[in-house]
Design an enzyme around this catalytic site. Structure first.
Site, PDB file in Angstrom:
ATOM      1  N   LYS A  34       0.958  -1.359  -0.090  1.00 35.70           N
ATOM      2  CA  LYS A  34       0.006   0.115  -0.100  1.00 35.70           C
ATOM      3  C   LYS A  34       0.855   1.259   0.039  1.00 35.70           C
ATOM      4  O   LYS A  34       1.593   1.689   1.037  1.00 35.70           O
ATOM      5  CB  LYS A  34      -0.952   0.006   1.257  1.00 35.70           C
ATOM      6  CG  LYS A  34      -2.027   0.764   1.286  1.00 35.70           C
ATOM      7  CD  LYS A  34      -2.294   2.182   0.542  1.00 35.70           C
ATOM      8  CE  LYS A  34      -2.350   3.252   1.537  1.00 35.70           C
ATOM      9  NZ  LYS A  34      -1.844   4.424   1.376  1.00 35.70           N
TER      10      LYS A  34
ATOM     11  N   GLU B 216       8.358  16.137  16.003  1.00 29.29           N
ATOM     12  CA  GLU B 216       9.021  15.914  14.674  1.00 29.29           C
ATOM     13  C   GLU B 216       8.505  17.232  14.137  1.00 29.29           C
ATOM     14  O   GLU B 216       7.633  17.788  13.701  1.00 29.29           O
ATOM     15  CB  GLU B 216       8.345  14.796  14.079  1.00 29.29           C
ATOM     16  CG  GLU B 216       9.354  14.391  12.817  1.00 29.29           C
ATOM     17  CD  GLU B 216       8.699  12.960  12.426  1.00 29.29           C
ATOM     18  OE1 GLU B 216       7.288  12.808  12.070  1.00 29.29           O
ATOM     19  OE2 GLU B 216       9.772  12.106  12.222  1.00 29.29           O
TER      20      GLU B 216
ATOM     21  N   GLU C 192       8.204   1.213  11.679  1.00 30.51           N
ATOM     22  CA  GLU C 192       9.403   2.335  11.594  1.00 30.51           C
ATOM     23  C   GLU C 192       8.699   3.614  11.892  1.00 30.51           C
ATOM     24  O   GLU C 192       7.962   3.893  10.822  1.00 30.51           O
ATOM     25  CB  GLU C 192      10.096   2.143  10.054  1.00 30.51           C
ATOM     26  CG  GLU C 192      10.773   0.858   9.958  1.00 30.51           C
ATOM     27  CD  GLU C 192      12.120   0.778  11.034  1.00 30.51           C
ATOM     28  OE1 GLU C 192      12.591   1.700  11.790  1.00 30.51           O
ATOM     29  OE2 GLU C 192      12.551  -0.513  11.030  1.00 30.51           O
TER      30      GLU C 192
ATOM     31  N   CYS D 267      13.196  10.396   7.912  1.00 29.72           N
ATOM     32  CA  CYS D 267      12.842  10.378   9.473  1.00 29.72           C
ATOM     33  C   CYS D 267      14.169  10.248  10.304  1.00 29.72           C
ATOM     34  O   CYS D 267      13.813  10.491  11.438  1.00 29.72           O
ATOM     35  CB  CYS D 267      12.380   8.734   9.422  1.00 29.72           C
ATOM     36  SG  CYS D 267      13.726   7.537   8.689  1.00 29.72           S
TER      37      CYS D 267
HETATM   38  P1  NAD Z   1       1.610   8.353   7.571  1.00 24.91           P
HETATM   39  O1  NAD Z   1       1.483   7.663   8.733  1.00 24.91           O
HETATM   40  O2  NAD Z   1       0.566   9.510   7.169  1.00 24.91           O
HETATM   41  O3  NAD Z   1       1.213   7.415   6.317  1.00 24.91           O
HETATM   42  C1  NAD Z   1       2.027   6.497   5.983  1.00 24.91           C
HETATM   43  C2  NAD Z   1       1.377   5.206   5.209  1.00 24.91           C
HETATM   44  O4  NAD Z   1       0.096   5.024   6.050  1.00 24.91           O
HETATM   45  C3  NAD Z   1       0.689   5.947   4.043  1.00 24.91           C
HETATM   46  O5  NAD Z   1       0.645   4.794   2.890  1.00 24.91           O
HETATM   47  C4  NAD Z   1      -0.615   6.089   4.555  1.00 24.91           C
HETATM   48  O6  NAD Z   1      -1.754   5.971   3.376  1.00 24.91           O
HETATM   49  C5  NAD Z   1      -0.926   4.871   5.195  1.00 24.91           C
HETATM   50  N1  NAD Z   1      -2.070   4.985   6.266  1.00 24.91           N
HETATM   51  C6  NAD Z   1      -2.511   6.016   6.948  1.00 24.91           C
HETATM   52  N2  NAD Z   1      -3.514   5.935   7.905  1.00 24.91           N
HETATM   53  C7  NAD Z   1      -3.431   4.567   7.628  1.00 24.91           C
HETATM   54  C8  NAD Z   1      -4.368   3.555   8.522  1.00 24.91           C
HETATM   55  N3  NAD Z   1      -5.305   4.024   9.596  1.00 24.91           N
HETATM   56  N4  NAD Z   1      -4.139   2.101   8.352  1.00 24.91           N
HETATM   57  C9  NAD Z   1      -3.364   1.817   7.546  1.00 24.91           C
HETATM   58  N5  NAD Z   1      -2.592   2.591   6.717  1.00 24.91           N
HETATM   59  C10 NAD Z   1      -2.693   4.135   7.062  1.00 24.91           C
HETATM   60  O7  NAD Z   1       3.056   9.031   7.268  1.00 24.91           O
HETATM   61  P2  NAD Z   1       3.732   9.829   6.150  1.00 24.91           P
HETATM   62  O8  NAD Z   1       3.284  11.105   6.422  1.00 24.91           O
HETATM   63  O9  NAD Z   1       3.232   9.173   4.588  1.00 24.91           O
HETATM   64  O10 NAD Z   1       5.339   9.740   6.419  1.00 24.91           O
HETATM   65  C11 NAD Z   1       5.909  10.425   7.141  1.00 24.91           C
HETATM   66  C12 NAD Z   1       6.094  10.025   8.666  1.00 24.91           C
HETATM   67  O11 NAD Z   1       7.057   8.689   8.382  1.00 24.91           O
HETATM   68  C13 NAD Z   1       7.194  10.748   9.228  1.00 24.91           C
HETATM   69  O12 NAD Z   1       6.547  10.700  10.798  1.00 24.91           O
HETATM   70  C14 NAD Z   1       8.315   9.988   9.388  1.00 24.91           C
HETATM   71  O13 NAD Z   1       9.203  10.045  10.553  1.00 24.91           O
HETATM   72  C15 NAD Z   1       8.105   8.627   9.260  1.00 24.91           C
HETATM   73  N6  NAD Z   1       9.230   7.886   8.762  1.00 24.91           N
HETATM   74  C16 NAD Z   1       9.860   6.933   9.505  1.00 24.91           C
HETATM   75  C17 NAD Z   1      10.797   6.270   8.808  1.00 24.91           C
HETATM   76  C18 NAD Z   1      11.363   5.146   9.624  1.00 24.91           C
HETATM   77  O14 NAD Z   1      12.416   4.343   9.138  1.00 24.91           O
HETATM   78  N7  NAD Z   1      11.348   5.039  10.970  1.00 24.91           N
HETATM   79  C19 NAD Z   1      11.224   6.420   7.459  1.00 24.91           C
HETATM   80  C20 NAD Z   1      10.558   7.363   6.876  1.00 24.91           C
HETATM   81  C21 NAD Z   1       9.468   7.976   7.314  1.00 24.91           C
END
Ligand code: NAD
Length: 486
Positions: A168, A375, A242, A276
């Site tokens: 996804k 963040e 993550e 991240c």
């Molecule tokens: P997000 O949590 O908004 O979305 C991530 C994914 O989850 C997307 O595909 C989204 O459609 C999906 N999603 C959203 N709600 C959901 C639900 N209820 N159930 C299942 N899936 C759902 O995050 P984002 O804005 O896309 O990414 C940025 C965040 O990701 C930042 O907080 C960043 O720190 C983190 N991040 C962490 C790492 C790591 O390795 N720790 C790496 C990159 C980004």
């Protein structure tokens, strides 16, 4: 979408537009998948799982190497699409696509080399060993900031371990994911790799809740990770999470300022600070603080903000306006609370379109400000002085997160205390944000559960079974009855 080996619109009736963050123009669109599409993808992945798990690891490895080779052929096309879709400059996307190709090769080899263990038995008649078995259908839920790298860090070990996968992608960056799968995975048996596009609630959540999904591998925000964890508590699914970070960098008193300034600028401004593991808090030894701030401001002022496709661009746009607004809010609040704006703190007037925010340096911040506790995920470098090692380590650990932490120093005592005492899954000394295929990557504290990359990253996608076999098949003296001898 890509379900059971076919490009399909599934049950979708509308599309979600994808914008180019540098121009705000519509770049394309992907189908807004439905819960029924998530279901269809899970069923396809479930149906092929028994055959895929029994496919010899050598053959799986061959298919993965072939995927890497196809990606290398389409490398330039992918780099360009990723630049248009995600916004960061070409060199950063060159690196991302290179990581994707290499990670497939790495896990192809690790997967076919991997083995369980024969264990010392408790009695000579016994034979004890372990099997590392796949979970089954794995949902891989991916964010937008490194859409391909964070995908393949899950997809490659999941496939190598014998799982089947439903991906996804983020609704902001589905196009490069679809391109990768259509370009490089069409030789896999149908159903082994599937992609369902759409929103988190309409396609992500049905995957998380689906009883046939045995593992959820997720990278994204803390809030979504927490929601997934609570939704899977009753089914005891395997979770790999993550999440976010608030990574510190400590500048030791012994550093060459020029080197530290360059390293910091890279680790804080890479992908416009939308990593991240971006450096989001900087602690500078008080003996260097004023000079460091001045040299940093001079260097960062010389960086060019612009469209990622332009070869002279150093820093690209942020992904969307609402992410930029969040950064602006944190910066404005810090300035009102007494932080000194050294440079930036504004949108560039010379760029009329695009979600740009000028690289920003704040001095004299403190931990009462959100810019040092939440963040930020944007191109902001907040600086704060410290007196000694104890204070630096205390400040570095003063956060609920624990993803990465960097130190610029070659003072042995400082380095040793830093890597032992700082609570973070990755510690970088003098080379921030450099990952290693064999080096496990992941968070401590609120930054997540589990590790990607390395052997640990393969084991996440397996469950270990212990087999105890008594080859003599005799009645044991410790069995019932206790009281009377037979
Ligand atoms: P997000 O949590 O908004 O979305 C991530 C994914 O989850 C997307 O595909 C989204 O459609 C999906 N999603 C959203 N709600 C959901 C639900 N209820 N159930 C299942 N899936 C759902 O995050 P984002 O804005 O896309 O990414 C940025 C965040 O990701 C930042 O907080 C960043 O720190 C983190 N991040 C962490 C790492 C790591 O390795 N720790 C790496 C990159 C980004």
């Amino acid at each position: 979408m890509y379900i059971n080996g076919k490009v399909t619109k599934g049950n979708a009736t509308e599309k979600i537009e994808v914008l180019n963050p540098a121009t705000e123009e519509v770049l394309g669109a992907a189908w807004r998948g439905t819960p029924q599409d998530a279901e269809a993808a899970v069923l396809a992945a479930k149906a092929v799982f028994p055959a895929w798990r029994r496919t010899p690891a050598n053959l799986r490895a061959g298919m993965m190497h072939q995927a890497a080779a196809k990606l290398r052929e389409g490398h330039e096309e992918l780099v360009r699409l990723l630049t248009l879709e995600e916004g960061k400059p070409i060199p950063e996307n060159e690196e991302e696509v290179w990581w994707v190709e290499e990670t497939l090769d790495y896990y192809a080899e690790l997967g076919r080399h991997h083995r369980g263990a024969v264990l010392p038995p408790g009695d000579p008649a016994q034979f004890n060993f372990t099997l590392e078995q796949p979970w089954g259908v794995v949902a891989c839920i991916i964010p937008w900031n490194y859409p391909l790298l964070l995908l393949v860090w899950k997809l490659a070990p999941a496939l190598a371990a014998g799982n089947t996968v439903v991906i996804k992608p983020s609704e902001f960056t589905p196009l490069s994911t679809l391109k990768v799968i259509e370009m490089a995975f069409d030789h896999f048996p149908p159903g082994v790799v599937n992609v369902v596009t759409g929103t988190g609630l309409e396609t992500g959540e049905p995957l998380v809740l689906h009883p046939d999904v045995r593992m959820v591998a997720f990278t994204g925000s803390l809030a979504t990770g927490q929601r997934i964890a609570s939704q899977t508590a009753s089914s005891m699914k395997k979770l790999h999470l993550e999440l976010g970070g608030k990574d510190p960098m400590v500048i030791g008193p012994d550093v060459e300022i020029r080197m530290a300034v360059r390293g910091l600028a890279y680790s804080a401004l890479l992908n416009a600070g939308q990593v991240c593991t971006s450096t989001e808090r900087v602690y500078v030894h008080e003996s260097l603080y004023p000079q460091f701030a001045e040299e940093l401001a001079e260097f960062v002022s010389g960086l060019k903000l612009g469209n990622g496709l332009d070869e002279s661009t150093d820093v690209g746009p942020m992904l969307r306006d609402h992410f930029r607004a969040k950064v602006e809010g944190q910066v404005d609040e810090a300035v009102k609370a007494g932080a000194r704006l050294v440079i930036g703190g504004e949108r560039p007037v010379e760029l009329e379109k695009g979600f740009f925010y000028r690289p920003t340096i704040l001095a004299d911040v403190n931990h009462s400000m959100r810019i040092m506790t939440e963040e930020t995920f944007g191109p902001v470098i907040p600086l704060m002085p410290y007196k000694d090692i104890d204070e630096a380590i205390r400040l570095a650990n003063d956060t609920p997160y624990g993803l990465g932490a960097s130190l610029m120093s070659n003072d042995l005592k400082f380095v040793k205390r830093f890597f032992e005492e700082v609570e973070a899954g990755s510690i970088w000394i003098n080379d921030p944000l450099t990952d290693n295929f064999a080096g496990p990557f992941g968070g401590m504290k609120m930054s997540g559960l589990g590790r990607e990359l390395g052997e640990a990253g393969l084991l996440e996608f397996t469950q270990v079974k212990h087999v105890h076999w008594d080859m003599e098949a005799e009645i044991k003296e410790f069995w019932y009855p206790y009281g009377t001898a037979e």
